[in-house]
Design a protein around this motif. Structure first.
Motif, PDB file in Angstrom:
ATOM      1  N   ILE A  41       0.847  -1.185   0.000  1.00  9.84           N
ATOM      2  CA  ILE A  41       0.000   0.000   0.000  1.00  9.84           C
ATOM      3  C   ILE A  41       0.885   1.238   0.000  1.00  9.84           C
ATOM      4  N   GLY A  42       0.445   2.261  -0.729  1.00 10.10           N
ATOM      5  CA  GLY A  42       1.172   3.517  -0.726  1.00 10.10           C
ATOM      6  C   GLY A  42       1.664   3.895  -2.104  1.00 10.10           C
ATOM      7  N   ALA A  43       2.386   5.016  -2.181  1.00  9.06           N
ATOM      8  CA  ALA A  43       2.855   5.520  -3.468  1.00  9.06           C
ATOM      9  C   ALA A  43       3.756   4.523  -4.171  1.00  9.06           C
ATOM     10  N   ASP A  44       4.513   3.741  -3.419  1.00 12.56           N
ATOM     11  CA  ASP A  44       5.408   2.746  -4.011  1.00 12.56           C
ATOM     12  C   ASP A  44       4.768   1.367  -4.080  1.00 12.56           C
ATOM     13  N   GLY A  45       3.485   1.278  -3.730  1.00 13.21           N
ATOM     14  CA  GLY A  45       2.802  -0.002  -3.721  1.00 13.21           C
ATOM     15  C   GLY A  45       1.851  -0.147  -4.890  1.00 13.21           C
ATOM     16  N   ASP A  46       0.727  -0.827  -4.623  1.00 17.54           N
ATOM     17  CA  ASP A  46      -0.238  -1.113  -5.683  1.00 17.54           C
ATOM     18  C   ASP A  46      -1.412  -0.146  -5.689  1.00 17.54           C
ATOM     19  N   PHE A  47      -1.726   0.449  -4.538  1.00 13.24           N
ATOM     20  CA  PHE A  47      -2.861   1.364  -4.477  1.00 13.24           C
ATOM     21  C   PHE A  47      -2.722   2.287  -3.277  1.00 13.24           C
ATOM     22  N   LEU A  48      -3.440   3.410  -3.346  1.00 13.08           N
ATOM     23  CA  LEU A  48      -3.533   4.364  -2.238  1.00 13.08           C
ATOM     24  C   LEU A  48      -4.933   4.324  -1.658  1.00 13.08           C
TER      25      LEU A  48
END
Length: 348
Positions: A41-48
């Motif tokens: 999760i997050g900007a470096d993940g899959d979704f916000l």
């Protein structure tokens, strides 16, 4: 053996798998499920999620929690529950607001319902005072509760039924030439909602069961629950199954366990479950809900306090409230028991 290979082996031996079962395996498989092992999760993940977009979201939820606590008579102890708390940002923002309401922080016994080991580890670092339980059924009923569930319904699996020229069929996952593939399987099930040939009706027993669990919890404990998610506010056809990876939509069959899978929340079906048991609010858009709690005033105050951040704050505000962003797609509902409890921003 990868989850993909295990699914192919199972389907080859046992036959096609319905979409709900496929989603459940991809998301919650003990060895290789997305939420079990790979969630990012997050900007470096899959979704916000909305709490990650701006502190304003969590602060408005905190205002709602404070209102409900006061409406409950300011009990000296209550259970503040978040289900599916992501990285802990939302609860952190709620607790920051709680500190500004005399007595609220001391009364709140923070409980996180989190089955994902990866997310629980993140939440433990952010919310040190929290108690953790694996599911709603593990919550004690000895205290009043205020429950928050942000983007929980969309990861609860749904079956898909497609209207054809010859009646109804169920969309399933099969194997063609060694690869996973969608196909239609004849069914005797007839959805209550009609559709045109080619249209899809989604039925989520898991979402309905979750709603039933919450109603039972509220009846046993007294209190309120808030559900926020993207979804429909009226019964309608539509195939909403999607996979996400690196903030982009992908093929739901491409990488079982590695990509997030979601469907829309079916708020009308949840209303049918809850209406006969507890007080259930109207279905509001996220924009209407946040505005009713005073988000515009909070936005203006932040801009005045941090003028150099005004453009960034404007982007965040628009992301949460604009009709073409999260403002209208995301819906909010509340439920309460006893029925005399107000639901504030969710009432007409």
């Amino acid at each position: 053996m990868s989850l993909r290979d295990r699914l192919i082996e199972q389907i080859t031996l046992e036959g096609p798998m319905n979409v709900a079962d496929y989603m459940a395996r991809c998301l919650f498989d003990p060895q290789d499920g997305y939420y079990t092992c790979h969630v990012r999760i997050g900007a470096d993940g899959d979704f916000l999620t909305a709490p990650m977009v701006s502190q304003m979201f969590g602060e408005m939820i905190g205002v709602w929690v404070a209102q409900m606590w006061l409406a409950l008579g300011s009990p000296p102890a209550f259970r503040l529950v978040e289900i599916g708390g992501g990285d802990g940002t939302l609860m952190s923002d709620i607790l920051r607001v709680a500190k500004r309401v005399p007595g609220l922080s001391d009364a709140a016994q923070v409980t996180m319902v989190e089955p994902s080991p990866r997310l629980r580890a993140s939440q433990e670092q952010t919310i040190s005072q929290a108690v953790f339980v694996p599911d709603v059924n593990a919550l004690a009923t000895d205290l009043p509760v205020i429950v928050i569930a942000n983007e929980v319904l969309d990861c609860l699996p749904a079956r898909q039924f497609v209207r054809t020229d010859n009646g109804w069929a169920e969309k399933c996952v099969g194997v063609i030439d060694g690869h996973l593939a969608f196909g239609l399987v004849p069914t005797e099930y007839t959805p209550q909602l009609d559709a045109e040939p080619g249209q899809t009706i989604e039925i989520s027993a898991a979402q309905q069961h979750f709603a039933a669990q919450l109603t039972s919890l509220l009846k046993a404990s007294t209190g309120a629950a808030l559900l926020v998610d993207y979804g429909r506010d009226q019964p309608e056809a539509g195939d909403t199954l999607q996979a996400l990876h690196n903030h982009r939509k992908t093929d739901p069959l491409a990488a079982p366990g590695d990509h997030d899978l979601t469907v829309w929340a079916d708020f009308p079906a949840i209303a049918q479950i809850c209406n006969t048991s507890v007080k259930f609010s109207t279905i509001k858009t996220q924009s209407a809900f946040l505005q009713a709690l005073g988000m515009a005033a909070r936005f203006n105050a932040l801009c005045e306090a941090h003028p150099t951040e005004a453009e960034k704050l404007q982007r965040q505000y628009d992301r949460l409230t604009a009709p073409d962003q999260m403002g209208d797609l995301f819906k909010v509902v509340g439920m309460a028991w006893p029925a005399s409890l107000p639901l504030f921003a969710l009432e007409d």
